[in-house]
Write a protein that holds these residues in place. Structure first.
Motif, PDB file in Angstrom:
ATOM      1  N   SER A  70       1.230  -1.755   0.377  1.00 24.02           N
ATOM      2  CA  SER A  70       0.132   0.250  -0.610  1.00 24.02           C
ATOM      3  C   SER A  70       0.646   1.193  -0.319  1.00 24.02           C
ATOM      4  O   SER A  70       1.640   1.142   0.043  1.00 24.02           O
ATOM      5  N   GLY A  71       0.191   2.059  -0.570  1.00 24.71           N
ATOM      6  CA  GLY A  71       1.048   3.699  -0.431  1.00 24.71           C
ATOM      7  C   GLY A  71       1.119   3.757   1.446  1.00 24.71           C
ATOM      8  O   GLY A  71      -0.129   3.720   1.904  1.00 24.71           O
ATOM      9  N   PHE A  72       1.960   4.806   1.612  1.00 28.03           N
ATOM     10  CA  PHE A  72       2.122   5.138   3.382  1.00 28.03           C
ATOM     11  C   PHE A  72       0.467   6.188   3.641  1.00 28.03           C
ATOM     12  O   PHE A  72       0.348   6.550   4.631  1.00 28.03           O
ATOM     13  N   SER A  73       0.098   6.811   2.635  1.00 28.75           N
ATOM     14  CA  SER A  73      -1.067   7.640   2.435  1.00 28.75           C
ATOM     15  C   SER A  73      -2.462   6.356   3.212  1.00 28.75           C
ATOM     16  O   SER A  73      -3.279   7.783   4.126  1.00 28.75           O
ATOM     17  N   GLU A  74      -1.996   5.333   3.327  1.00 30.71           N
ATOM     18  CA  GLU A  74      -3.318   4.721   3.553  1.00 30.71           C
ATOM     19  C   GLU A  74      -2.863   4.710   5.133  1.00 30.71           C
ATOM     20  O   GLU A  74      -3.223   3.343   6.282  1.00 30.71           O
ATOM     21  N   LEU A  75      -2.155   4.899   6.090  1.00 30.53           N
ATOM     22  CA  LEU A  75      -1.862   5.257   7.012  1.00 30.53           C
ATOM     23  C   LEU A  75      -2.378   4.720   8.383  1.00 30.53           C
ATOM     24  O   LEU A  75      -2.293   3.779   9.692  1.00 30.53           O
ATOM     25  N   LEU A  76      -3.261   5.717   8.651  1.00 28.03           N
ATOM     26  CA  LEU A  76      -4.581   5.303   8.868  1.00 28.03           C
ATOM     27  C   LEU A  76      -5.406   4.418   9.549  1.00 28.03           C
ATOM     28  O   LEU A  76      -5.837   3.101  10.129  1.00 28.03           O
ATOM     29  N   GLN A  77      -5.832   3.595   7.729  1.00 30.84           N
ATOM     30  CA  GLN A  77      -6.554   2.297   7.760  1.00 30.84           C
ATOM     31  C   GLN A  77      -5.673   1.827   8.378  1.00 30.84           C
ATOM     32  O   GLN A  77      -6.564   0.687   8.935  1.00 30.84           O
ATOM     33  N   ILE A  78      -4.332   1.118   7.261  1.00 27.63           N
ATOM     34  CA  ILE A  78      -3.459   0.153   8.344  1.00 27.63           C
ATOM     35  C   ILE A  78      -3.442   0.245   9.799  1.00 27.63           C
ATOM     36  O   ILE A  78      -3.672  -1.323  10.748  1.00 27.63           O
ATOM     37  N   ALA A  79      -2.913   1.067  10.117  1.00 24.21           N
ATOM     38  CA  ALA A  79      -3.186   0.905  11.567  1.00 24.21           C
ATOM     39  C   ALA A  79      -4.566   0.439  12.955  1.00 24.21           C
ATOM     40  O   ALA A  79      -4.463   0.090  13.247  1.00 24.21           O
ATOM     41  N   GLU A  80      -5.733   1.018  11.213  1.00 32.00           N
ATOM     42  CA  GLU A  80      -7.527   0.481  12.144  1.00 32.00           C
ATOM     43  C   GLU A  80      -6.971  -0.999  11.761  1.00 32.00           C
ATOM     44  O   GLU A  80      -7.723  -2.054  12.981  1.00 32.00           O
ATOM     45  N   GLN A  81      -7.079  -1.553  10.854  1.00 29.94           N
ATOM     46  CA  GLN A  81      -6.844  -2.335  11.106  1.00 29.94           C
ATOM     47  C   GLN A  81      -5.799  -3.468  11.411  1.00 29.94           C
ATOM     48  O   GLN A  81      -6.589  -4.776  11.713  1.00 29.94           O
ATOM     49  N   GLN A  82      -4.608  -3.933  12.046  1.00 32.30           N
ATOM     50  CA  GLN A  82      -4.057  -4.124  12.878  1.00 32.30           C
ATOM     51  C   GLN A  82      -4.703  -3.723  14.107  1.00 32.30           C
ATOM     52  O   GLN A  82      -3.143  -3.715  15.047  1.00 32.30           O
ATOM     53  N   GLN A  83      -4.911  -2.599  14.697  1.00 37.90           N
ATOM     54  CA  GLN A  83      -5.378  -2.397  16.176  1.00 37.90           C
ATOM     55  C   GLN A  83      -4.391  -1.339  16.379  1.00 37.90           C
ATOM     56  O   GLN A  83      -3.958  -1.620  18.283  1.00 37.90           O
ATOM     57  N   LEU A  84      -3.533  -0.678  15.951  1.00 37.08           N
ATOM     58  CA  LEU A  84      -2.666   0.365  16.413  1.00 37.08           C
ATOM     59  C   LEU A  84      -2.433   1.323  17.019  1.00 37.08           C
ATOM     60  O   LEU A  84      -2.164   2.284  17.330  1.00 37.08           O
ATOM     61  N   MET A  85      -3.913   2.252  16.259  1.00 42.47           N
ATOM     62  CA  MET A  85      -4.295   3.572  16.821  1.00 42.47           C
ATOM     63  C   MET A  85      -4.334   3.670  18.191  1.00 42.47           C
ATOM     64  O   MET A  85      -4.375   3.785  19.142  1.00 42.47           O
ATOM     65  N   GLY A  86      -3.327   5.027  17.343  1.00 46.76           N
ATOM     66  CA  GLY A  86      -2.897   5.425  19.165  1.00 46.76           C
ATOM     67  C   GLY A  86      -1.708   4.594  20.437  1.00 46.76           C
ATOM     68  O   GLY A  86      -1.527   4.635  21.050  1.00 46.76           O
ATOM     69  N   LYS A  87      -1.027   3.702  19.563  1.00 48.85           N
ATOM     70  CA  LYS A  87      -0.333   2.515  20.282  1.00 48.85           C
ATOM     71  C   LYS A  87       1.655   2.827  19.659  1.00 48.85           C
ATOM     72  O   LYS A  87       2.414   1.681  20.184  1.00 48.85           O
ATOM     73  N   VAL A  88       1.980   3.418  18.460  1.00 45.00           N
ATOM     74  CA  VAL A  88       3.011   3.200  17.851  1.00 45.00           C
ATOM     75  C   VAL A  88       3.247   4.065  18.356  1.00 45.00           C
ATOM     76  O   VAL A  88       3.595   5.668  18.458  1.00 45.00           O
ATOM     77  N   ASP A  89       4.670   3.649  18.364  1.00 44.62           N
ATOM     78  CA  ASP A  89       5.594   3.743  19.636  1.00 44.62           C
ATOM     79  C   ASP A  89       7.040   4.966  18.443  1.00 44.62           C
ATOM     80  O   ASP A  89       7.180   6.389  18.956  1.00 44.62           O
ATOM     81  N   GLY A  90       6.697   4.827  17.236  1.00 46.25           N
ATOM     82  CA  GLY A  90       7.682   5.045  15.853  1.00 46.25           C
ATOM     83  C   GLY A  90       6.952   4.997  14.844  1.00 46.25           C
ATOM     84  O   GLY A  90       7.221   4.220  14.228  1.00 46.25           O
ATOM     85  N   ILE A  91       7.350   6.143  14.233  1.00 36.94           N
ATOM     86  CA  ILE A  91       6.638   6.412  12.723  1.00 36.94           C
ATOM     87  C   ILE A  91       8.114   7.080  11.451  1.00 36.94           C
ATOM     88  O   ILE A  91       8.920   8.323  11.706  1.00 36.94           O
ATOM     89  N   LEU A  92       8.855   6.024  10.520  1.00 37.50           N
ATOM     90  CA  LEU A  92       9.624   6.419   9.896  1.00 37.50           C
ATOM     91  C   LEU A  92       8.831   6.560   8.588  1.00 37.50           C
ATOM     92  O   LEU A  92       8.213   5.272   7.982  1.00 37.50           O
ATOM     93  N   LEU A  93       9.539   7.446   7.120  1.00 38.30           N
ATOM     94  CA  LEU A  93       8.850   7.990   6.108  1.00 38.30           C
ATOM     95  C   LEU A  93      10.372   8.540   5.956  1.00 38.30           C
ATOM     96  O   LEU A  93      10.775   8.716   6.242  1.00 38.30           O
ATOM     97  N   ASP A  94      10.789   7.333   5.048  1.00 41.19           N
ATOM     98  CA  ASP A  94      12.255   8.062   4.150  1.00 41.19           C
ATOM     99  C   ASP A  94      11.014   8.349   2.727  1.00 41.19           C
ATOM    100  O   ASP A  94      11.092   7.422   1.532  1.00 41.19           O
ATOM    101  N   LEU A  95      11.670   9.573   2.318  1.00 40.58           N
ATOM    102  CA  LEU A  95      10.407   9.905   1.018  1.00 40.58           C
ATOM    103  C   LEU A  95      11.304   9.325  -0.302  1.00 40.58           C
ATOM    104  O   LEU A  95      12.433   9.830  -0.096  1.00 40.58           O
ATOM    105  N   GLY A  96      10.793  10.083  -1.282  1.00 39.21           N
ATOM    106  CA  GLY A  96      11.635   9.700  -2.331  1.00 39.21           C
ATOM    107  C   GLY A  96      11.321   8.440  -3.130  1.00 39.21           C
ATOM    108  O   GLY A  96      10.940   8.010  -2.934  1.00 39.21           O
ATOM    109  N   VAL A  97      12.102   8.032  -4.251  1.00 42.62           N
ATOM    110  CA  VAL A  97      12.620   7.987  -5.265  1.00 42.62           C
ATOM    111  C   VAL A  97      14.324   6.846  -4.454  1.00 42.62           C
ATOM    112  O   VAL A  97      14.994   7.137  -4.290  1.00 42.62           O
TER     113      VAL A  97
END
Length: 312
Positions: free
Chosen positions: A78-105
């Motif tokens: 998936s694209g990381f734009s779906e971060l919210l939906q992915i977190a909801e599906q994996q029951q991780l809302m408000g439970k994640v200790d860190g998010i890393l995004l390495d943008l670009g190509v």
């Protein structure tokens, strides 16, 4: 297993260090790529830790198979734009200790001519991050009008000669379809004034078309917004950008959410009242070291920004 040697993760040690890893924590690598950051994160997690990776490139999904036997690891196509939906599906809302995004190509994407991201090696005009869906650059350039092409080149590439290049593209396609990166690069080089140009004249246009085809800024905006709901209090947001448009979005977002409630100057309000509404604490802005730039020239334009999620 070691990361893919064809791709050197930018600010690898620094980015993972800024996640302030809890060995038992839950982390999201929103841009798996070839697994450089993910591999280092996993090496620091205990058996209770968890890493969810995301990538929309099918070759990245294939590369992630090297971690298939690690129960702590999972990857989502998936694209990381779906971060919210992915977190909801994996029951991780408000439970994640860190998010890393390495943008670009990534380097493999740029170096594989068939992907169409670069004009350095001739290939089909594709440019899609996710080759399983969406419109290719060739398909878009075949139907877009001068105004649309010009807007994309100016907005996403900050190309001064956008109108001239857009007209040349529309004129050229009437004679022959634009299907190859070499074809488009040659057309732009012939069209754009050569005076005082240090980079290849097609650099900005290729960047702009790629960003438009992949909705890259929209992806970033969606992920940034989602991060506030996905991170737990104390969770870290680490983002590496590679050009000014990306970095500006990240900078403005972090600044906005690190400021408290805006009240007219001079009003008698408590510090608690002022701090109400702050969602992030800025931790810093970082550039790659001189040594890293010498070892990996593609890191030279990178900027890493870090923030911590505050309790509401």
């Amino acid at each position: 297993m070691q990361p893919d040697k064809s791709h050197i993760s930018v600010m690898l040690d620094e980015a993972v260090a800024e996640l302030a890893l809890d060995p038992d924590g839950v982390y999201i690598d929103g841009t798996f790529g070839r697994g450089g950051h993910s591999g280092l994160i996993l090496s620091k997690l205990s058996k209770n830790g968890r890493l969810v990776a995301i990538d929309r490139d099918l070759t990245a999904i294939e590369a992630a198979k090297k971690f298939a036997d690690d129960a702590r690891f999972s990857i989502v196509h998936s694209g990381f734009s779906e971060l919210l939906q992915i977190a909801e599906q994996q029951q991780l809302m408000g439970k994640v200790d860190g998010i890393l995004l390495d943008l670009g190509v990534s380097s493999p994407q740029l170096d594989q001519a068939e992907r169409g991201f670069s004009f350095m090696n001739d290939g089909p005009l594709d440019m899609r991050m996710d080759t399983s869906k969406g419109q290719t650059a060739q398909e878009w350039l075949a139907v877009a009008d001068v105004e649309d092409i010009s807007w994309v080149l100016r907005t996403f590439g900050e190309e001064k000669h956008a109108w001239r290049i857009a007209n040349a593209i529309v004129d050229a396609r009437e004679e022959e379809p634009l299907t190859r990166t070499g074809q488009l690069a040659a057309l732009i080089k012939k069209t754009a004034p050569q005076r005082e140009i240090k980079k290849h004249p097609a650099t900005r246009s290729f960047q702009a078309i790629r960003m438009y085809i992949n909705s890259e800024l929209e992806q970033i905006e969606n992920a940034l917004k989602a991060s506030l709901s996905v991170l737990k209090p104390g969770g870290r947001l680490v983002i590496i950008s590679f050009h000014s448009l990306e970095d500006r979005l990240v900078k403005q977002f972090m600044k906005k959410h690190s400021q408290g409630k805006q009240v007219p100057r001079g009003l008698p309000v408590s510090e608690e009242e002022i701090n109400k509404g702050k969602k992030l604490r800025l931790e810093g802005k970082y550039k790659p070291s001189k040594y890293e730039v010498e070892a990996n020239v593609r890191s030279r334009s990178s900027v890493m920004r870090v923030a911590t999620r505050l309790a509401d």
